[in-house]
Design an enzyme around this catalytic site. Sequence first.
Site, short mmCIF file in Angstrom:
data_model
loop_
_atom_site.label_atom_id
_atom_site.label_comp_id
_atom_site.label_asym_id
_atom_site.label_seq_id
_atom_site.Cartn_x
_atom_site.Cartn_y
_atom_site.Cartn_z
N ASP A 265 0.90 -1.11 -0.07
CA ASP A 265 0.03 -0.09 -0.10
C ASP A 265 0.77 1.22 -0.16
O ASP A 265 2.10 1.15 -0.12
CB ASP A 265 -0.93 -0.03 1.05
CG ASP A 265 -0.30 0.01 2.49
OD1 ASP A 265 1.06 0.29 2.74
OD2 ASP A 265 -0.71 -0.50 3.68
N LYS B 171 3.81 14.81 -27.91
CA LYS B 171 3.39 14.41 -29.59
C LYS B 171 4.26 15.36 -30.27
O LYS B 171 4.60 16.44 -30.23
CB LYS B 171 2.04 15.18 -29.65
CG LYS B 171 0.85 13.91 -29.20
CD LYS B 171 -0.61 14.76 -29.64
CE LYS B 171 -1.39 14.05 -28.64
NZ LYS B 171 -2.08 12.71 -29.00
N ASP C 283 -10.66 17.96 -18.60
CA ASP C 283 -9.99 16.85 -19.23
C ASP C 283 -9.28 17.36 -20.35
O ASP C 283 -7.99 16.68 -20.42
CB ASP C 283 -10.99 15.77 -19.70
CG ASP C 283 -10.41 14.78 -20.10
OD1 ASP C 283 -9.45 13.89 -19.49
OD2 ASP C 283 -10.99 14.13 -21.23
N LYS D 144 -16.00 15.17 -27.04
CA LYS D 144 -16.44 13.87 -27.35
C LYS D 144 -17.39 13.45 -28.43
O LYS D 144 -18.35 14.41 -28.48
CB LYS D 144 -16.74 12.94 -26.05
CG LYS D 144 -15.51 13.06 -25.08
CD LYS D 144 -14.60 12.06 -25.12
CE LYS D 144 -13.59 12.11 -24.04
NZ LYS D 144 -12.29 11.62 -24.37
N GLU E 86 -13.12 14.52 -30.86
CA GLU E 86 -12.82 12.86 -30.65
C GLU E 86 -14.30 12.43 -31.02
O GLU E 86 -15.13 12.77 -30.80
CB GLU E 86 -12.57 12.45 -29.53
CG GLU E 86 -11.25 13.04 -28.91
CD GLU E 86 -10.92 12.66 -27.58
OE1 GLU E 86 -10.20 11.68 -27.29
OE2 GLU E 86 -11.34 13.05 -26.58
N HIS F 99 -4.11 20.16 -22.02
CA HIS F 99 -3.64 19.60 -23.34
C HIS F 99 -3.86 21.01 -24.44
O HIS F 99 -2.79 21.45 -25.02
CB HIS F 99 -4.28 18.53 -24.01
CG HIS F 99 -4.31 17.23 -23.33
ND1 HIS F 99 -3.12 17.09 -22.58
CD2 HIS F 99 -5.36 16.37 -23.11
CE1 HIS F 99 -3.33 15.86 -22.11
NE2 HIS F 99 -4.58 15.31 -22.27
N HIS G 201 0.82 14.52 -21.67
CA HIS G 201 1.31 13.90 -22.78
C HIS G 201 1.32 14.53 -24.25
O HIS G 201 2.10 14.12 -25.11
CB HIS G 201 0.69 12.37 -22.99
CG HIS G 201 -0.92 12.47 -23.77
ND1 HIS G 201 -2.04 12.59 -23.12
CD2 HIS G 201 -1.02 11.80 -24.98
CE1 HIS G 201 -2.93 12.50 -24.15
NE2 HIS G 201 -2.45 12.15 -25.14
N LYS H 287 -1.28 14.55 -15.71
CA LYS H 287 -2.52 15.26 -15.38
C LYS H 287 -3.76 14.35 -15.26
O LYS H 287 -3.70 13.24 -15.48
CB LYS H 287 -2.75 16.21 -16.63
CG LYS H 287 -3.22 15.44 -17.96
CD LYS H 287 -4.62 15.57 -18.22
CE LYS H 287 -5.28 14.74 -18.52
NZ LYS H 287 -6.67 14.69 -19.26
C1 BG6 Z 1 -6.64 12.44 -22.26
C2 BG6 Z 1 -7.92 12.67 -21.90
O1 BG6 Z 1 -5.84 12.93 -21.49
O2 BG6 Z 1 -6.36 12.60 -23.63
C3 BG6 Z 1 -8.85 11.57 -22.81
O3 BG6 Z 1 -8.15 12.03 -20.57
C4 BG6 Z 1 -8.45 11.98 -24.20
O4 BG6 Z 1 -10.35 11.99 -22.51
C5 BG6 Z 1 -6.99 11.91 -24.43
O5 BG6 Z 1 -9.23 10.96 -25.23
C6 BG6 Z 1 -6.72 12.35 -25.95
O6 BG6 Z 1 -5.37 12.10 -26.25
P1 BG6 Z 1 -4.98 11.23 -27.35
O7 BG6 Z 1 -3.39 11.39 -27.71
O8 BG6 Z 1 -5.35 9.71 -26.87
O9 BG6 Z 1 -5.90 11.63 -28.69
#
Ligand code: BG6
Length: 472
Positions: free
Chosen positions: A83, A171, A224, A329, A205, A229, A167, A137
């Site tokens: 834990d 890219k 999100d 989304k 998306e 991002h 992330h 994040k």
């Molecule tokens: C994430 C979000 O950080 O990024 C997701 O939580 C999203 O909801 C995603 O779908 C998009 O990133 P990628 O690189 O998968 O297009």
Amino acid sequence: MATTLVILGATGDLTRRLLLPALYRLYTLDLLEPLEIVGYAMEDWSREQFIAHIKEGIPGLESHHDLKTWNEFSSHLEYRSGDLSPEKLKELGPLVPDNGIFYLALPPQLFGQAAEALGKAGLNDIQRGWRRLVIEKPFGWDLASAQVLREQIHREWDEEQVYRIDHFLGKETTQNLMVFRFANRFLEPIWNSAHIAQVQITYAETLGLEGRWRYYDAAGALRDMLQNHLMQLFTLTALEPLSVWSAEVLREHKVEVLRSVRPIPEGAVDRFAVRGQYTAGLIGGRAVPGYLQEPGIPPHSRTDTFAALKFYVDNWRWQGVPFYLRSGKRMAASYAEIAVQFRPVPGLPLGQRETPCNWLVFQIKPSEQMDLIVNAKRPGLGFEDRQVTLTTPYLQEGETEFSAYEQLLMDILEGDHAQFLRFDEVEWSWRILEPVLAAWKTGHPEPYEANSEGPAAQARLMEPGQSWRPLS
Ligand code: BG6
């Protein structure tokens, strides 16, 4: 000196789907210095169980040669269960003799507790080598919780030890933004409000919740995607040229952009922000439920599955230029771009109607490419013009691309902070959004049909003569 990567929460999706496949690819490309990897989680698994679980997530392990490489790689994998108590974490000590990275692949509400416990277990500091802490994040839920998280982390860790992952910074197109902006002579003189009319950053998306309803319903699109991002793509588009290439200078410049964002007036949020929520529709010929009918979602949820914002940057370069950001989304296409529109030419001396404006578009999805939309003569008699697109794919034949996690894991191993967020970047992003978060505590998002361009209300953000680019 040996380097050990300890992944806390190693039985979860992030580890199997993204982290270990990235490390394995780096290993197969011979890019990893010797690295021991220790998975740590609550599950009472054996080392063999952990390895079998990870192996299922590695794509294309078929041939004898692949399996031989996998066996070599997996001989560096360990697993321990436990834990987040300092007493239990202390047992990891002997497995991390020198350099150590602690990657918190944990639910975000555990970041503070885990960071403190690792420190109390004495894993944050050693006589020789280094210790690093990695979190991803979301960093907090709003400004206040982000500040609490910073304090918790800094009780045991110095800022230089902390790597905050977004992330998108790994890219290729994000990284190319900086190279393209600063490696091309023709761009800098026109990269300002005298020549640029607007910037649109879209991340659409077709995906829905992918089983993450519990997290998503509490977060929504603004938290999100936009707070992190899209805000990063925005700062990189707007920042000033760097005097030297250094993580500190880069992050300083990004913070400077965020500090220059004109505050959204509390009483006028609707002029700067729009939220939407998808209803049922057909995606790729398949019927998908509306957000409120998704398993797990409360029937009266007012969570935004689409968010759009407009910013102005009050500095010399960007005075008066609107930056539009949006993400949603279940939209009509999986499409993402950073699109920069230039101001119109003062009229052609050729007796024509208005000439359309130029655009420079960095497309992220469906394919990474750069498009410069220009006007040229239409072939034939006379002097008509028409729009043509000068386009180049980002990746040229024979080149190797790296995933965001491959890029960022290499940076962490090398101790390069440039593509990681500093605490003040995170807090400024939250600060900018505070009025929107407050306003969205009441009222409802605008419905939009799945497989559409998003809610019609997004149009109200646009300045006269401007409109959202279609998702195509
Ligand atoms: C994430 C979000 O950080 O990024 C997701 O939580 C999203 O909801 C995603 O779908 C998009 O990133 P990628 O690189 O998968 O297009």
